[in-house]
Write an enzyme that holds these catalytic residues in place. Structure first.
Site, mmCIF file in Angstrom:
data_model
loop_
_atom_site.group_PDB
_atom_site.id
_atom_site.type_symbol
_atom_site.label_atom_id
_atom_site.label_comp_id
_atom_site.label_asym_id
_atom_site.label_seq_id
_atom_site.Cartn_x
_atom_site.Cartn_y
_atom_site.Cartn_z
ATOM 1 C CB ILE A 104 43.404 39.890 42.125
ATOM 2 C CG1 ILE A 104 42.066 39.417 42.705
ATOM 3 C CG2 ILE A 104 44.559 39.005 42.586
ATOM 4 C CD1 ILE A 104 41.615 38.046 42.237
ATOM 5 C CE1 TYR A 139 52.688 46.538 37.271
ATOM 6 C CE2 TYR A 139 53.381 46.014 35.035
ATOM 7 C CZ TYR A 139 53.093 45.616 36.323
ATOM 8 O OH TYR A 139 53.208 44.291 36.666
#
Length: 174
Positions: A104, A139
């Site tokens: 998600i 990230y």
């Protein structure tokens, strides 16, 4: 797990507000949250919105323990680089803990990148707390660069009385 990422609506603001508080608790800064769903409605769903937002939604059969089907959000806005041009700044990316590990967060991040590219943005920027290793690793795994390390940039803020003092020193109009 099935989920969909869609543009947030004004009606999602209570759920977004709830998740903003959950994120603030996770970041150990809940006392700093002053915004309510009313400000989100006003600022994100007006004629010239200050931000845009995506939400991640799961089917009713996968709702959270609390009964939520909106289980994540990405709130972003546009900035401008005088060196590179159009940019998108990701203010928040959050997925409820029980829904993490299902793609998600990646779905939300990729959708923000897609939206930015469709608007000819040349970069996606965000900030992450130094202790938040899981987010920093997430990230980095997607190709993000830590500019604090590579270029020495520091994130600077004026707020409260310091912002007021600065504004009061503005040159007076003729």
């Amino acid at each position: 797990m099935n989920f969909r990422v869609r543009a947030a609506t004004k009606e999602d603001c209570k759920e977004i507000s709830r998740m903003i508080m959950e994120l603030a608790v996770y970041e150990k800064m809940s006392e700093q949250v002053e915004i309510s769903h009313k400000e989100l409605e006003r600022d994100g769903f007006c004629q010239n919105p200050f931000f845009e937002c995506l939400v991640a939604e799961v089917p009713e059969e996968h709702k959270s323990k609390e009964g939520c089907t909106v289980v994540g959000y990405a709130l972003y806005f546009y900035t401008y680089s005088t060196w590179r041009g159009r940019s998108v700044f990701l203010e928040d990316l959050y997925v409820m803990p029980e829904f993490r590990g299902n793609g998600i967060g990646k779905g939300l991040l990729c959708k923000v990148a897609e939206v930015g590219r469709k608007k000819d943005c040349v970069r996606l920027q965000l900030s992450v707390l130094d202790w938040n290793t899981p987010s920093r690793d997430f990230y980095a795994a997607k190709g993000a660069q830590d500019l604090t390390v590579s270029e020495g940039w520091h994130f600077i803020r004026f707020d409260g009385q310091n912002l007021e003092n600065l504004a009061n020193e503005a040159p007076k109009d003729l």
